[in-house]
Design a protein around this motif. Structure first.
Motif, PDB file in Angstrom:
ATOM      1  N   MET A   1      22.626 -97.192 -72.723  1.00  0.00           N
ATOM      2  CA  MET A   1      22.538 -95.839 -72.167  1.00  0.00           C
ATOM      3  C   MET A   1      23.740 -95.570 -71.264  1.00  0.00           C
ATOM      4  N   SER A   2      24.364 -94.421 -71.418  1.00  0.00           N
ATOM      5  CA  SER A   2      25.592 -94.110 -70.691  1.00  0.00           C
ATOM      6  C   SER A   2      25.339 -93.832 -69.214  1.00  0.00           C
ATOM      7  N   ASP A   3      24.055 -93.492 -68.851  1.00  0.00           N
ATOM      8  CA  ASP A   3      23.805 -93.177 -67.460  1.00  0.00           C
ATOM      9  C   ASP A   3      23.381 -94.394 -66.647  1.00  0.00           C
ATOM     10  N   LEU A   4      23.431 -95.585 -67.244  1.00  0.00           N
ATOM     11  CA  LEU A   4      23.157 -96.789 -66.484  1.00  0.00           C
ATOM     12  C   LEU A   4      24.291 -97.026 -65.489  1.00  0.00           C
ATOM     13  N   VAL A   5      23.941 -97.463 -64.310  1.00  0.00           N
ATOM     14  CA  VAL A   5      24.942 -97.678 -63.273  1.00  0.00           C
ATOM     15  C   VAL A   5      25.964 -98.730 -63.709  1.00  0.00           C
ATOM     16  N   ILE A   6      25.514 -99.799 -64.355  1.00  0.00           N
ATOM     17  CA  ILE A   6      26.421-100.884 -64.734  1.00  0.00           C
ATOM     18  C   ILE A   6      27.423-100.457 -65.799  1.00  0.00           C
ATOM     19  N   LEU A  11      32.033 -97.186 -59.924  1.00  0.00           N
ATOM     20  CA  LEU A  11      30.715 -97.167 -59.297  1.00  0.00           C
ATOM     21  C   LEU A  11      30.667 -96.136 -58.167  1.00  0.00           C
ATOM     22  N   PRO A  12      29.558 -95.391 -58.069  1.00  0.00           N
ATOM     23  CA  PRO A  12      29.461 -94.378 -56.996  1.00  0.00           C
ATOM     24  C   PRO A  12      29.419 -95.032 -55.628  1.00  0.00           C
ATOM     25  N   ASP A  13      29.992 -94.354 -54.650  1.00  0.00           N
ATOM     26  CA  ASP A  13      30.006 -94.844 -53.269  1.00  0.00           C
ATOM     27  C   ASP A  13      28.815 -94.238 -52.538  1.00  0.00           C
ATOM     28  N   ILE A  14      27.726 -94.998 -52.416  1.00  0.00           N
ATOM     29  CA  ILE A  14      26.525 -94.438 -51.793  1.00  0.00           C
ATOM     30  C   ILE A  14      26.546 -94.559 -50.271  1.00  0.00           C
ATOM     31  N   SER A  15      27.636 -95.070 -49.721  1.00  0.00           N
ATOM     32  CA  SER A  15      27.760 -95.005 -48.267  1.00  0.00           C
ATOM     33  C   SER A  15      28.011 -93.563 -47.837  1.00  0.00           C
ATOM     34  N   THR A  67      19.419 -96.613 -63.401  1.00  0.00           N
ATOM     35  CA  THR A  67      20.164 -95.441 -63.853  1.00  0.00           C
ATOM     36  C   THR A  67      20.805 -94.726 -62.662  1.00  0.00           C
ATOM     37  N   MET A  68      21.747 -93.855 -62.957  1.00  0.00           N
ATOM     38  CA  MET A  68      22.413 -93.090 -61.909  1.00  0.00           C
ATOM     39  C   MET A  68      21.413 -92.204 -61.169  1.00  0.00           C
ATOM     40  N   ASP A  69      20.489 -91.609 -61.920  1.00  0.00           N
ATOM     41  CA  ASP A  69      19.494 -90.740 -61.304  1.00  0.00           C
ATOM     42  C   ASP A  69      18.607 -91.527 -60.352  1.00  0.00           C
ATOM     43  N   GLN A  70      18.180 -92.726 -60.760  1.00  0.00           N
ATOM     44  CA  GLN A  70      17.344 -93.566 -59.896  1.00  0.00           C
ATOM     45  C   GLN A  70      18.098 -93.989 -58.635  1.00  0.00           C
TER      46      GLN A  70
END
Length: 329
Positions: A1-6, A11-15, A67-70
């Motif tokens: 799945m393309s929306d998986l974080v890995i 990688l998004p910066d959640i800080s 996932t990115m949404d999670q």
């Protein structure tokens, strides 16, 4: 799945927030999400799961099924429940997500019980008790406010609000129009100007914490503490203004209608429910709009700080040119 974080190339910066915090619209979107009252009703299991996702991600541990949404849902819930500096879970009534439901009831009391002395004292006591909890919960960084300071600020703010309300009521005692209905807002604004600086007095004395890009403490600034407290005070007054001004205006117009005057039961029992309902609608929007007036976390060049603070920071090895601080909410 393309929306998986890995599977993400970067990688998004959640800080940081999901939305750009350098723009007002981005901050509004952030606070609409983090100040959502529905987050108060999440289960302990969900809260712990989101906390684990966020903390593991910061350590570089990523579940292959995440996932990115999670990830962003977990981050938003984490932001709404845990202090951004200490990482401690905040008391539920002190969270921004509690502002809408709690203030809806409290403002309904303030706007309905403004004519009698017992009503004024009771409603402002409830309001300032809640404000003290919010101010203490959302103080900046690891600032330590003593129980004595908290008690004094609570007493002074309650006294100021009650005195202002009673004094203004005396001035407009022969008025049953809009002027009398606006007394609670003026009293609340005066109390905010006292309560917030007193709760955060340690920051004015010791300074607000300054961190480098790695969140390492590098100094403290009294100048920025004063600015931050002023911004928080203005934000709180701005949050209260629409519902505490517009609701009385609407109610004042309604009480002048023939429909209202012809129905004694509506005159007796409608005021508090109507104003509470109107306040709830207003607070749903004004809470995020008010919180977003100023960035919660800001950056400032070291060269713009007080001379003594500049000297201490520049004396460090690998001294940063830019530092960051959390103004609180």
């Amino acid at each position: 799945m393309s929306d998986l974080v890995i599977n993400q190339k970067v990688l998004p910066d959640i800080s940081k927030s999901k939305w750009d915090q350098n723009t007002y619209s981005g901050r509004v979107k952030h606070y609409f999400a983090s100040a959502n009252p529905m987050t108060l009703f999440t289960s302990s299991a969900t809260q712990e799961k989101c906390r684990k996702i966020v903390l593991d991600y910061k350590k570089g541990v990523i579940s292959p099924d995440l996932t990115m949404d999670q990830l962003w849902r977990a981050k938003i819930l984490y932001d709404s429940m845990y202090h951004p500096d200490t990482g401690e879970k905040m008391f539920c009534l002190g969270r921004m997500s509690a502002q809408m439901p709690a203030n809806m009831v409290i403002t309904g009391l303030l706007l309905s019980f403004y004519r009698t002395c017992p009503g004024v004292i009771f409603s402002h006591w409830i309001n300032q008790s809640f404000n003290a909890i919010v101010n203490y919960t959302n103080r900046s960084g690891n600032s330590k406010t003593t129980n004595q300071q908290l008690f004094y600020s609570y007493c002074f703010a309650t006294g100021a609000a009650t005195t202002a309300a009673l004094g203004l009521n005396m001035m407009v005692k022969n008025s049953h129009g809009l002027a009398a209905r606006l007394v609670p807002f003026v009293a609340v604004a005066a109390a905010n100007a006292i309560n917030i600086p007193m709760v955060r007095a340690n920051e004015l004395i010791d300074g607000i914490e300054l961190c480098d890009e790695n969140d390492q403490l590098v100094g403290k600034s009294r100048q920025l503490a004063a600015l931050s407290i002023a911004q928080v005070t203005l934000s709180r007054i701005a949050m209260a203004m629409p519902d505490m001004v517009l609701s009385p205006v609407i109610m004042n117009r309604f009480t002048r209608t023939a429909y209202y005057k012809a129905r004694p039961l509506i005159q007796k029992y409608s005021e508090m429910p109507i104003q509470t309902f109107l306040t709830g609608i207003g607070l749903y929007f004004t809470t995020p709009l008010g919180c977003a007036l100023f960035p919660q976390k800001s950056a400032i060049e070291v060269s713009k700080l007080e001379a003594s603070v500049q000297k201490d920071i520049l004396a460090r090895d690998h001294a940063p040119k830019v530092v960051f601080y959390n103004k609180g909410l």
